[in-house]
Design a protein around this motif. Structure first.
Motif, short mmCIF file in Angstrom:
data_model
loop_
_atom_site.label_atom_id
_atom_site.label_comp_id
_atom_site.label_asym_id
_atom_site.label_seq_id
_atom_site.Cartn_x
_atom_site.Cartn_y
_atom_site.Cartn_z
N THR A 418 0.85 -1.17 0.00
CA THR A 418 0.00 0.00 0.00
C THR A 418 0.89 1.22 0.00
O THR A 418 1.38 1.64 1.04
N TYR A 565 -3.32 1.64 -2.69
CA TYR A 565 -4.01 1.25 -1.46
C TYR A 565 -4.68 -0.09 -1.68
O TYR A 565 -5.22 -0.36 -2.75
N ASP A 569 -4.13 -6.25 2.44
CA ASP A 569 -4.58 -5.46 3.58
C ASP A 569 -4.61 -6.35 4.82
O ASP A 569 -5.65 -6.69 5.36
#
Length: 756
Positions: A418, A565, A569
């Motif tokens: 990210t 982004y 995650d």
């Protein structure tokens, strides 16, 4: 790597004159492409292996992108008139007999060594490159491309810099390189998940390898002890159970070299007797390392006679992070130190962060009892970070050389791919993993200068300001509760001037697209801080709306470039988790509903600031401080929207206050709520909690353990109906006892009447 620097900086005139004939041409530039036409060939052996093929393909690809020329890949290493030869791998050692790839092995060659070093020599009409082991040949090709100006700052085309030139030349040089760390790798969390397609995976793998991350370094230390309890560690029969399982696995997979003995992903919770009274320095639990290592040793001793030479990895993690003091690990054990709960902001040995100092001492202690220590690190260091920038170059450039000096053999990182979070972090991390003496200032100049071109000055000022805030100031906690302290909203708002200036300067592609990354990051950070400010001011509906805006912004970012982004995650594949933007929206919307008439009516919003006093000797209950007017002494103001460590309850080294603290406030309860149930609503308290209303005890909330058990956005309502007196002022007294980590009330508290 100092040998690398010495050999790379000079032309090595004597050596090259002796090796590369004719001498008169040894020091002339080698022309690879002239005026867009190939003036060289790439030579691979007839039976090229995977790495030789990749090296040749990468060289041809980047030379074509640089100049437009198609440099052919051939298997005939014979000289060609007027054509330079780039000899790859065994094609190089066959032609240049004295290339000396053995020099790239390093001093310590054992079963833990990667042997990923390489030698490249350029002179005359020959560029010869070869690895001490097959992957080293690919690293040599990437090094050559870097010398030609190529960089891979993050995956994908936008993160790649390839200079455009019609003529491509290389000056004579020789370099001998070997990596500082044997293992250099990372796990982009989410690999294989639905949010990561094949193109993403391929792009990330290429990016990793081009930056000299490990190709095929086998290791394993994951959480694998699912059927073993802390109590069973002392039971000989459990040793037999685990040993039999390992033996069966090795029988099925005899080629397997590693086995994980890693404990479950949790605290081990051994007894005080098992730990011999030793307490973990970060958390008040019996230190579990000694019992675990004794158990692991016993297991390995059962397996080793049948399957010698295997390696057994295990995590040194949580309450078993410190090195053992009464036992040494078996030589076949590989400790993997995983600092999951330490402050990720500050540098060690600076006198301002006891946690990083203690971590360094723990790593040194492990290296004293084992020469096989690896590090499992996290990037960003905040596992829950709000998606905001987390600069850590300052810490890495100070800390990694200390780890290397201690004897750490490898760096493995659990990362989010990210770029909005990491900026140059991952690029610098990889430079240091290969060469612990790498010039970090130069790497930073390359990152910002090559990526942002005419906007470099303002982008660099923006990032440097964030880095300064990250590495200076109070707060040593490791999750996003600290972010509003790290980044004061007024200071971040002033950084808008740099972002706007960068946007004006970036007047051409691809610089304009890359500056959008900075715009996205600044906007995301401001929205996040505005959301947290709204929460602190009890504007829960506003906070929910801001969280939804964060979600919408991140949808835009992901659509624009997947590496800005979202990729990897952590172990979260969507934004609906309680600690991400949709979770924030749901949490704040649910709090708003309790007081806006839809799910309840607001009885009284307590102020952010309450009266507070410490109780370091835990005498308050015995002395009846909870009784009205029975708590004399010095009280101070304490906000209930921040943990108490960030409000003065930590010393100069960052050691926070652990113990009891009392919160006191008064609220007026309107008479119209007579006859209705009244609840006291909390959304964040770290520690054990006792509650009195008007001197009457109403509730005990036990200590729930570490931060993830308390939950990030758990709403806890306490029925105080029987103690509340409507139509008058009421006194609320709350005793919080924090045993470790963070302490106190950190989210606004209010009274409400649930809808009837």
């Amino acid at each position: 790597m100092r040998l690398t620097h010495l050999l790379s900086r000079c032309v090595l005139a004597v050596a090259l004159a002796a090796v590369l004939a004719p001498a008169a041409s040894s020091f002339a530039s080698i022309v690879l492409v002239r005026a867009g036409q190939a003036r060289s060939v790439i030579v691979v052996p007839p039976e090229a292996d995977r790495y030789e093929k990749e090296a040749a393909d990468e060289l041809a690809l980047h030379l074509r992108r640089m100049s437009g020329a198609d440099v052919p890949i051939v298997t005939d290493g014979a000289g060609r008139d007027g054509m330079a030869r780039i000899l790859v791998g065994r094609a190089a050692t066959a032609v240049v007999a004295d290339l000396g790839v053995g020099r790239a092995l390093g001093e310590r060659v054992d079963e833990m060594s990667s042997r990923d070093g390489f030698v490249t020599r350029a002179g005359g009409d020959v560029v010869a490159l070869a690895g001490a082991r097959p992957p080293g040949t690919a690293y040599a090709a990437f090094d050559l491309l870097e010398r030609l100006g190529c960089r891979w700052f993050f995956p994908g085309d936008l993160g790649t810099v390839v200079p455009r030139r019609r003529t491509v030349t290389i000056e004579p040089f020789e370099t001998v390189q070997r990596p500082s760390f044997d293992l250099r790798s990372m796990w982009v969390c989410g690999f294989g998940g639905e949010n990561l397609n094949r193109d993403d995976r391929d792009a990330i793998e290429k990016w990793r390898h081009r930056n000299r991350q490990s190709y095929d370094y086998e290791w394993n230390a994951g959480h694998n002890m699912q059927d073993t309890t802390a109590e069973s560690l002392a039971q000989p029969e459990q040793v037999d159970v685990v040993a039999r399982r390992i033996l069966a696995d090795f029988e099925r997979e005899p080629q397997r070299q590693w086995y994980s003995l890693g404990w479950n992903d949790n605290y081990c919770h051994v007894s005080a007797v098992q730990a011999m009274g030793i307490v973990h320095p970060w958390y008040p639990l019996p230190q579990a390392t000694d019992p675990l290592v004794r158990f692991y040793n016993a297991v390995v001793e059962k397996v080793e006679p049948t399957h010698p030479g295997k390696k057994y990895g295990f995590l040194a993690y949580m309450d078993y992070l410190p090195a053992p003091v009464t036992v040494r690990p078996h030589p076949s054990l590989v400790p993997v130190v995983a600092p999951i709960e330490q402050c990720p902001r500050h540098v060690p040995l600076g006198g301002e962060c006891w946690q990083r100092d203690a971590l360094l001492e723990a790593i040194r202690a492990w290296c004293r009892v084992s020469d096989r220590v690896l590090i499992y690190d996290y990037e960003p260091g905040f596992l829950i970070d709000g998606g905001v920038p987390v600069p850590c170059v300052t810490r890495m450039r100070h800390e990694y050389p200390l780890w290397h000096e201690a004897g750490v053999r490898g760096l493995y990182a659990q990362v989010q791919m990210t770029v909005m979070n990491n900026g140059p972090n991952l690029y610098v991390r990889q430079r240091l993993a290969w060469d612990i003496d790498a010039d970090v200032d130069r790497a930073m100049t390359e990152y910002f200068g090559m990526l942002f071109g005419p906007a470099v000055t303002h982008v660099r000022k923006w990032w440097n300001a964030l880095e300064h805030m990250m590495h200076h100031g109070r707060g040593h906690q490791h999750e996003d509760e600290i972010m509003k302290i790290v980044y004061p909203i007024d200071k971040v708002r002033r950084l808008e001037q740099h972002v706007r200036a960068a946007e004006r300067r970036a007047d051409a592609e691809p610089f304009r697209q890359r500056v959008r990354m900075i715009r996205f990051s600044q906007d995301n950070l401001m929205l996040y801080l505005q959301m947290r400010k709204a929460e602190d001011e009890a504007r829960f509906a506003d906070a929910a709306g801001l969280a939804e805006r964060i979600w919408k912004l991140r949808e835009q970012v992901e659509a624009f470039n997947p590496y800005f982004y979202k990729i990897g995650d952590l172990d979260r594949t969507n934004e609906h988790a309680s600690f991400l933007s949709r979770g924030w929206a749901k949490h704040n919307a649910s709090r708003a509903a309790l007081i806006d008439g839809s799910a309840g009516d607001l009885v009284a919003m307590t102020g952010d600031a309450w009266s507070f006093r410490k109780d370091p000797h835990d005498v308050g209950v015995a002395r009846g401080w909870y009784a009205l007017d029975a708590a004399p002494g010095e009280w101070r103001s304490m906000r209930t929207s921040q943990i108490w460590e960030t409000q003065g309850l930590e010393d100069a080294t960052g050691r926070g206050y652990d113990g009891a603290g009392w919160y006191l406030t008064h609220v007026d309860v309107p008479g119209r709520f007579a006859g209705r149930r009244i609840l006291l609503s909390f959304a964040g308290v770290y520690g054990q909690m006792l509650i009195w209303v008007n001197g009457r005890f109403v509730h005990h909330r036990p200590w729930n353990g570490p931060w993830w058990r308390i939950a990030y956005h758990a709403i806890e309502d306490v029925d105080v109906t029987m103690a509340i007196e409507t139509g008058r002022r009421n006194t609320l007294m709350i005793r919080v006892h924090n045993e470790a980590e963070w302490g106190g009330i950190y989210r606004r508290v209010f009274l409400y009447a649930p809808a009837e």
